[in-house]
Design an enzyme around this catalytic site. Structure first.
Site, PDB file in Angstrom:
ATOM      1  N   ASP A 103     104.699  15.860  58.470  1.00 12.38           N
ATOM      2  CA  ASP A 103     103.449  16.441  57.993  1.00 12.38           C
ATOM      3  C   ASP A 103     103.583  17.962  57.842  1.00 12.38           C
ATOM      4  O   ASP A 103     104.446  18.588  58.463  1.00 12.38           O
ATOM      5  CB  ASP A 103     102.299  16.150  58.967  1.00 12.38           C
ATOM      6  CG  ASP A 103     101.970  14.669  59.014  1.00 12.38           C
ATOM      7  OD1 ASP A 103     102.274  13.965  58.037  1.00 12.38           O
ATOM      8  OD2 ASP A 103     101.414  14.244  60.043  1.00 12.38           O
TER       9      ASP A 103
HETATM   10  N1  URA Z   1     103.889  11.177  62.880  1.00 14.61           N
HETATM   11  C1  URA Z   1     102.896  11.984  62.435  1.00 14.61           C
HETATM   12  O1  URA Z   1     101.729  11.740  62.705  1.00 14.61           O
HETATM   13  N2  URA Z   1     103.239  13.064  61.717  1.00 14.61           N
HETATM   14  C2  URA Z   1     104.507  13.376  61.413  1.00 14.61           C
HETATM   15  O2  URA Z   1     104.742  14.392  60.765  1.00 14.61           O
HETATM   16  C3  URA Z   1     105.533  12.538  61.888  1.00 14.61           C
HETATM   17  C4  URA Z   1     105.192  11.433  62.608  1.00 14.61           C
END
Ligand code: URA
Length: 238
Positions: A103
């Protein structure tokens, strides 16, 4: 010599998706050894010279990078809103792309390459590659929450059972907790959604490890090339 379908070879070269590659072939802009090919099933070998819109593909050197992804950078090759991408952080002339997704606000281990086989090995669910995350969550996590996560939570109808859940630290004054979670899937926002399912909000998330890769020696935003040994180790997962 290994023969592969033309559209697959074009897609693996990192230029475009397989479906777009099929469109390019049908549009007559793909040449094999100097001849325009419009047949979708055409098989090619690594010795064939493939051109897309006059550009030779597949002759790029394979490169592999490990990045300690900072916050506020998107895991993509380009962004329609012109935000900074992880590819912008790496100084290289090859057309690389990230292996999987983190993310915008997630930090930590991210691999980038132009080697489609390498990326597929790490991303294919059947290989069950371990990913270890450290989540800072709002509130004080207790044993019942750890057990609830260990027993598994349902996301998109699938029971997600982490291979390991560990309470690392509690900050009573801050009212926050640090929890380590190891998972094998790569669903969208998976860790955040797992915590949401047990009633906790993730404030910060770091991927500490992916397979045997960690970023202990890299500052945020720093990267390094993988060694041939590391690349070979990934190919052993196949
Ligand atoms: N899980 C999440 O919620 N975000 C990420 O970036 C990776 C795994």
């Amino acid at each position: 010599m290994e023969m592969e379908r033309l559209q697959k070879v074009i897609a693996k070269a990192g230029i475009t998706s397989r479906r777009k590659a099929e469109e390019l072939i049908m549009a007559g802009v793909v040449k094999v050894n100097g001849t325009v090919i419009r047949e979708l099933g055409t098989k090619v070998s690594p010795k064939d010279l493939i051109e897309v819109n006059g550009q030779v593909i597949g002759k790029e050197k394979k490169v592999y990078y490990l990045l300690n992804k900072p916050r506020g950078v998107i895991t993509s090759v380009s962004d329609e809103k012109n935000r900074k991408t992880v590819v912008d952080l790496i100084d290289c002339k090859e057309r690389i792309y990230p292996v999987g997704r983190l993310d915008y606000d997630t930090t930590g281990v991210l691999l980038l390459t132009n080697d489609g086989d390498f990326a597929n090995i790490l991303m294919h669910p059947s290989h069950k590659i371990e990913k270890v995350y450290l989540a800072k969550v709002a509130g004080i996590v207790k044993g019942d929450t750890i057990h609830a996560l260990e027993n598994g939570v349902r996301l998109d109808g699938k029971l997600i059972k982490p291979s390991r859940v560990k309470l690392r630290k509690i900050h009573t004054k801050q009212n926050t907790s640090y929890v380590e979670v190891s998972i094998h899937e790569g669903m969208n926002h998976q860790v955040k959604r797992m915590f949401q399912a047990v009633g906790f909000e993730v404030l910060k998330l770091k991927r500490e490890r992916l397979a045997f890769f960690d970023v202990k020696d890299l500052k945020s935003g720093q990267y390094r090339m993988l060694s041939p040994k590391e690349v070979a180790r990934v190919y052993q997962f196949k």
